[in-house]
Design a protein around this motif. Structure first.
Motif, PDB file in Angstrom:
ATOM      1  N   ALA A 317      -5.699  84.620 -63.359  1.00  0.00           N
ATOM      2  CA  ALA A 317      -6.270  85.953 -63.153  1.00  0.00           C
ATOM      3  C   ALA A 317      -7.711  85.861 -62.658  1.00  0.00           C
ATOM      4  O   ALA A 317      -8.122  86.594 -61.750  1.00  0.00           O
ATOM      5  CB  ALA A 317      -6.206  86.756 -64.451  1.00  0.00           C
ATOM      6  N   TRP A 318      -8.470  84.946 -63.240  1.00  0.00           N
ATOM      7  CA  TRP A 318      -9.867  84.803 -62.815  1.00  0.00           C
ATOM      8  C   TRP A 318      -9.950  84.260 -61.391  1.00  0.00           C
ATOM      9  O   TRP A 318     -10.738  84.732 -60.578  1.00  0.00           O
ATOM     10  CB  TRP A 318     -10.601  83.865 -63.772  1.00  0.00           C
ATOM     11  N   ARG A 319      -9.120  83.276 -61.083  1.00  0.00           N
ATOM     12  CA  ARG A 319      -9.186  82.625 -59.771  1.00  0.00           C
ATOM     13  C   ARG A 319      -8.696  83.531 -58.657  1.00  0.00           C
ATOM     14  O   ARG A 319      -9.264  83.548 -57.563  1.00  0.00           O
ATOM     15  CB  ARG A 319      -8.363  81.337 -59.810  1.00  0.00           C
ATOM     16  N   ARG A 320      -7.666  84.337 -58.905  1.00  0.00           N
ATOM     17  CA  ARG A 320      -7.068  85.124 -57.836  1.00  0.00           C
ATOM     18  C   ARG A 320      -7.544  86.576 -57.798  1.00  0.00           C
ATOM     19  O   ARG A 320      -7.368  87.256 -56.794  1.00  0.00           O
ATOM     20  CB  ARG A 320      -5.543  85.097 -57.971  1.00  0.00           C
ATOM     21  N   VAL A 321      -8.138  87.045 -58.894  1.00  0.00           N
ATOM     22  CA  VAL A 321      -8.573  88.444 -58.943  1.00  0.00           C
ATOM     23  C   VAL A 321     -10.101  88.547 -58.952  1.00  0.00           C
ATOM     24  O   VAL A 321     -10.703  89.202 -58.093  1.00  0.00           O
ATOM     25  CB  VAL A 321      -7.972  89.162 -60.172  1.00  0.00           C
ATOM     26  N   GLN A 322     -10.722  87.884 -59.918  1.00  0.00           N
ATOM     27  CA  GLN A 322     -12.163  88.079 -60.080  1.00  0.00           C
ATOM     28  C   GLN A 322     -12.994  87.210 -59.138  1.00  0.00           C
ATOM     29  O   GLN A 322     -14.005  87.669 -58.587  1.00  0.00           O
ATOM     30  CB  GLN A 322     -12.573  87.810 -61.527  1.00  0.00           C
ATOM     31  N   LEU A 323     -12.596  85.958 -58.947  1.00  0.00           N
ATOM     32  CA  LEU A 323     -13.390  85.059 -58.122  1.00  0.00           C
ATOM     33  C   LEU A 323     -13.598  85.586 -56.696  1.00  0.00           C
ATOM     34  O   LEU A 323     -14.727  85.539 -56.191  1.00  0.00           O
ATOM     35  CB  LEU A 323     -12.752  83.670 -58.092  1.00  0.00           C
ATOM     36  N   PRO A 324     -12.565  86.086 -56.012  1.00  0.00           N
ATOM     37  CA  PRO A 324     -12.825  86.605 -54.658  1.00  0.00           C
ATOM     38  C   PRO A 324     -13.831  87.750 -54.632  1.00  0.00           C
ATOM     39  O   PRO A 324     -14.566  87.910 -53.643  1.00  0.00           O
ATOM     40  CB  PRO A 324     -11.438  87.067 -54.186  1.00  0.00           C
ATOM     41  N   MET A 325     -13.891  88.542 -55.706  1.00  0.00           N
ATOM     42  CA  MET A 325     -14.813  89.671 -55.728  1.00  0.00           C
ATOM     43  C   MET A 325     -16.253  89.255 -56.016  1.00  0.00           C
ATOM     44  O   MET A 325     -17.198  89.911 -55.577  1.00  0.00           O
ATOM     45  CB  MET A 325     -14.335  90.711 -56.745  1.00  0.00           C
ATOM     46  N   ILE A 326     -16.428  88.179 -56.780  1.00  0.00           N
ATOM     47  CA  ILE A 326     -17.793  87.726 -57.086  1.00  0.00           C
ATOM     48  C   ILE A 326     -18.240  86.613 -56.141  1.00  0.00           C
ATOM     49  O   ILE A 326     -19.369  86.124 -56.253  1.00  0.00           O
ATOM     50  CB  ILE A 326     -17.907  87.244 -58.546  1.00  0.00           C
ATOM     51  N   LEU A 327     -17.378  86.235 -55.207  1.00  0.00           N
ATOM     52  CA  LEU A 327     -17.740  85.166 -54.272  1.00  0.00           C
ATOM     53  C   LEU A 327     -18.996  85.492 -53.463  1.00  0.00           C
ATOM     54  O   LEU A 327     -19.804  84.584 -53.216  1.00  0.00           O
ATOM     55  CB  LEU A 327     -16.564  84.863 -53.342  1.00  0.00           C
ATOM     56  N   PRO A 328     -19.212  86.741 -53.013  1.00  0.00           N
ATOM     57  CA  PRO A 328     -20.484  87.024 -52.318  1.00  0.00           C
ATOM     58  C   PRO A 328     -21.718  86.703 -53.152  1.00  0.00           C
ATOM     59  O   PRO A 328     -22.720  86.213 -52.618  1.00  0.00           O
ATOM     60  CB  PRO A 328     -20.387  88.517 -52.004  1.00  0.00           C
ATOM     61  N   GLY A 329     -21.660  86.979 -54.453  1.00  0.00           N
ATOM     62  CA  GLY A 329     -22.796  86.641 -55.314  1.00  0.00           C
ATOM     63  C   GLY A 329     -22.980  85.141 -55.436  1.00  0.00           C
ATOM     64  O   GLY A 329     -24.121  84.648 -55.444  1.00  0.00           O
ATOM     65  N   ILE A 330     -21.875  84.391 -55.525  1.00  0.00           N
ATOM     66  CA  ILE A 330     -21.967  82.930 -55.605  1.00  0.00           C
ATOM     67  C   ILE A 330     -22.561  82.371 -54.321  1.00  0.00           C
ATOM     68  O   ILE A 330     -23.415  81.476 -54.341  1.00  0.00           O
ATOM     69  CB  ILE A 330     -20.578  82.331 -55.886  1.00  0.00           C
ATOM     70  N   LEU A 331     -22.105  82.901 -53.178  1.00  0.00           N
ATOM     71  CA  LEU A 331     -22.624  82.417 -51.898  1.00  0.00           C
ATOM     72  C   LEU A 331     -24.107  82.752 -51.733  1.00  0.00           C
ATOM     73  O   LEU A 331     -24.885  81.934 -51.230  1.00  0.00           O
ATOM     74  CB  LEU A 331     -21.816  83.021 -50.754  1.00  0.00           C
TER      75      LEU A 331
END
Length: 407
Positions: A317-331
């Motif tokens: 759930a974290w990898r496929r749902v949340q991670l794509p949404m917070i990826l801009p912040g990580i980048l």
């Protein structure tokens, strides 16, 4: 259509004039205090004005000469004496000797001697070549004449080639310098590797911290955020020296390990690659946490609960749902941390070992110690090139990630 576009554009521009006038002083200030000085400094990486101005007649006399012929003819030595005499009288012999010494180490002393003799008239008359060689044996080196012959233009590639461990050979071709002389490419890769390592560690540590801050109660989150921001309110030099005190042979860390019996003698914790990573991560971690927290607060927690209720594991759930949404912040955080890491100077200098010095340390060394501003500018061009490529890569990944999220 063209007239309608113009009619819609010009009223918009007229409405923005007051705001543009308000921003104009800031733009002019940035141009005058940042862009222009940086451009002037970087220009030194290709500037060949010293040789072109002071050795014009010598370069012209060497136009048909090749290194395979041995020493240049009498006319070239006569032109050299005339050029050095003019340079000595104009007070430009010092910079000229320093520039040639960068290309052929050890030549500065005899070039200055030759310039003084030329200005005193001791090298005029017949057999100028014999007189010059009798006073300064260094002019017997064909490599020095080859440099003068090839570097006759307004611009030079010498510094940029040197910064890439390349050299221009006597036949005009470009090749790698001998392995024992190669230095700068290894420093560049070391700088990139350390910066990437610090960025990856910061990202791994920042993700759980950001999740805890976002999910914690308001009061607890405020305390945690204050703890994250506290290092930013402390001087970088103070934090670096504090780590030196903590990790030194008689510091608290070694003392505690000795008291617990975990070690029998103090460990060498400071002036190592590990101490450099620890210090840089501690300094730069807040710059990674803040963008992730900002993005994570806009992600509804119900998304994760919905994915879990549909049978997905927490990791899925974290990898496929949340991670794509917070990826801009990580980048964003990764870009900030990587840029700061590339240009770090104080921390590697104080807490890193001899094999841990980064590119910025050598830029400072050539700017402040040896006054070789051309090579310092060439190394700065390397650093700016890496920053530009990194910015393009982050922009491409952000665009790809936003496209996937949109799907």
């Amino acid at each position: 259509m063209y007239r309608s576009a113009r009619q819609s554009t010009f009223p918009y521009l007229r409405g923005q004039v007051p705001y543009l006038l308000m921003v104009a002083p800031l733009v002019l200030f940035v141009i005058a205090t940042v862009l222009v000085p940086v451009a002037m400094f970087l220009f030194r990486a290709i500037d060949n004005g010293v040789l072109q101005t002071n050795l014009a007649r010598t370069s012209a006399a060497l136009a048909a000469w090749t290194m395979a012929e041995g020493l240049p003819p009498e006319a070239a030595f006569a032109a050299l004496v005339a050029d050095l005499s003019d340079a000595q009288e104009a007070g430009r012999a010092g910079p000229l000797a320093a520039r040639l010494n960068q290309a052929v180490p050890g030549s500065r002393t005899f070039i200055l001697k030759t310039a003084r003799l030329a200005a005193d008239g001791a090298l005029v008359g017949p057999d100028v070549r014999g007189k010059v060689l009798a006073q300064a044996k260094g002019w017997e080196n064909p490599a020095l004449w080859s440099i003068i012959s090839h570097e006759r233009g307004r611009f030079t590639s010498f510094y940029l080639l040197t910064s890439l461990d390349l050299e221009r050979r006597s036949d005009g071709t470009i090749g790698l310098v001998p392995s024992e002389s190669a230095l700068f490419l290894s420093i560049l890769w070391r700088t990139i590797a350390i910066s990437l390592g610090v960025t990856a560690i910061c990202a791994l540590l920042a993700l759980p911290v950001a999740h805890v801050i976002v999910s914690a109660p308001r009061a607890v989150a405020a305390v945690l955020m204050a703890m994250v921001l506290l290092p930013l309110w402390t001087s970088l030099l103070v934090r670096t020296v504090a780590w030196i005190i903590l990790l030194q042979g008689e510091g608290p860390v070694n003392s505690a390990l000795l008291w617990l019996g975990a070690i029998t003698e103090p460990l060498r914790l400071v002036y190592t690659r590990g101490s450099l990573f620890i210090t840089m991560v501690q300094v730069l971690l807040p710059l990674m946490i803040l963008p992730i927290v900002s993005i994570l607060r806009r992600v509804p927690p119900t998304y994760m609960r919905a994915a879990r209720s549909l049978g997905a594991s927490w990791w899925t759930a974290w990898r496929r749902v949340q991670l794509p949404m917070i990826l801009p912040g990580i980048l964003t955080g990764s870009g900030i941390v990587f840029v700061f890491s590339l240009g770090y100077y104080i921390t590697p200098t104080l807490i890193g070992g001899p094999s841990d010095q980064m590119l910025s340390s050598f830029i400072v060394f050539y700017t402040d110690k040896t006054l070789n501003w051309g090579l310092a500018a060439a190394l700065s061009v390397q650093l700016l090139s890496v920053l530009l490529l990194s910015a393009l890569l982050v922009a491409a990944v952000r665009r790809l990630a936003s496209g996937r999220v949109g799907q």
